[in-house]
Enzyme design. Sequence first.
Site, PDB file in Angstrom:
ATOM      1  N   CYS A 149      23.590   5.489   3.052  1.00 56.34           N
ATOM      2  CA  CYS A 149      24.477   4.206   3.446  1.00 56.34           C
ATOM      3  C   CYS A 149      23.616   2.850   3.431  1.00 56.34           C
ATOM      4  O   CYS A 149      24.304   1.731   2.974  1.00 56.34           O
ATOM      5  CB  CYS A 149      25.212   4.503   4.581  1.00 56.34           C
ATOM      6  N   HIS A 242      26.737  -2.422   7.284  1.00 61.06           N
ATOM      7  CA  HIS A 242      25.200  -2.487   7.445  1.00 61.06           C
ATOM      8  C   HIS A 242      24.815  -3.765   6.844  1.00 61.06           C
ATOM      9  O   HIS A 242      25.287  -4.057   5.701  1.00 61.06           O
ATOM     10  CB  HIS A 242      24.299  -1.460   6.615  1.00 61.06           C
TER      11      HIS A 242
END
Length: 390
Positions: A149, A242
């Site tokens: 990710c 993120h």
Amino acid sequence: MPNKHPIGILGATGMVGQRFIQLLEHHPWFEITWLAASDRSSGKPYGEAAKWRLDTPLPERIARMTVSPAEPAGAPKVIFAALDAAIAREMEPKFADAGCAVVSNSSAYRMAPNVPLVIPEINADHLHLIEEQLSRRESGGYMVTNPNCSTIGLVMALKPIEERFGIEQIFVTTMQAVSGAGYPGVPSMDILGNVIPYIGSEEEKMEAETLKLLGRLDGNHVTPLPAKITAHCNRVAVEDGHTESVSIKLGNKFGRPVTREDILAAWSEFKPLKPLHLPMAPEQPVEFAPQQDRPQPRLDRNRGRGMAVTAGRLRPCNVLDWKFTVLSHNTIRGAAGAAILNAELLRNLGKLDLEPPQDKSGSLESKKTIETVGGVIEGVLSVGGNLILS
Ligand SMILES: NC(=O)c1ccc[n+]([C@@H]2O[C@H](COP(=O)([O-])OP(=O)(O)OC[C@H]3O[C@@H](n4cnc5c(N)ncnc54)[C@H](OP(=O)(O)O)[C@@H]3O)[C@@H](O)[C@H]2O)c1
């Protein structure tokens, strides 16, 4: 529903499994017909087995479906897999051998030489590697993976720059959301009011996967991008999204000094999937946020329905050439959405029409087995001239 591909989800009760269910709810090409998880969940109605964590309601039809055992018998031909790597390592090849297209989120086979690690906007041509898998020849089944990710956001921002100017060095520091650790993930007592400067194997994955994704398909293998990369990965008290601080040293492809406007143009003109009209593809894959304090996870993670990455704070770097911030939604762009986009591309290429091949006379030398691959990735791989543990 006629004309839709029946879809199965392995690891359907987890964080990524739930995202699959949410994102596939109104999908025009795919319909969920099978859900599987561990023995703890199998045999139960999904609504009872899963602790639904998303902010849209669990669809009634899905809540009533019974969770199946995680075995190929009775599973549909297209499987989205959201399993822990240790379990995926054993289970995914079984489904591929049984003739399924396994579109995986786990790290188990990402660095295997004959398994494509793909982001459709970046390296769709690497999908050719599925033809190098023994299961493809034997049963028609195969495995395709999407990256970690934190890697996806980084590579989406780097690709338009690499393509136009070249990249020689990459320095990245991540601030990763807690949902990246699955559910229940990091204990609240560890993460609230805190930063944890360690995520197991994450830095090694980011470094190796980035160079494979930006690498070149040479016949039956990928030559990684010959750049130097170092990653620092941190877990922070953010729910989803993120954030990454990136510095890069550019190459010499452009023939003149690269300006801020050149980089902004590279990002805004980067729309490689536009002609394909894939349902999950964002219109603007790399969005630029001009405000000085953006991107931020809470404000920017849902751009492009969670599939766009947001870049910002582009400025000169005193050590390398340029630095910027990039943000991506870790369970959408970084996981379930990425896998769905891979499956949409596979469908466009006709690779979801899974029939066992008629001709099984391929020479043994050209067959690369999943088993062989498993053996290779237990060891070390040479990436960008460095030996990296996979
Ligand atoms: N979270 C993210 O942002 C993210 C992003 C990219 C990639 N990934 C990767 O995606 C994968 C799934 O992550 P996650 O965050 O969704 O994990 P998770 O929340 O821990 O979910 C794990 C799933 O696997 C199932 N499972 C566990 N043991 C099993 C077994 N023996 N057989 C079959 N199913 C089993 C669980 O079922 P039960 O409920 O029955 O235990 C659950 O459905 C991991 O490889 C992860 O690294 C995650």
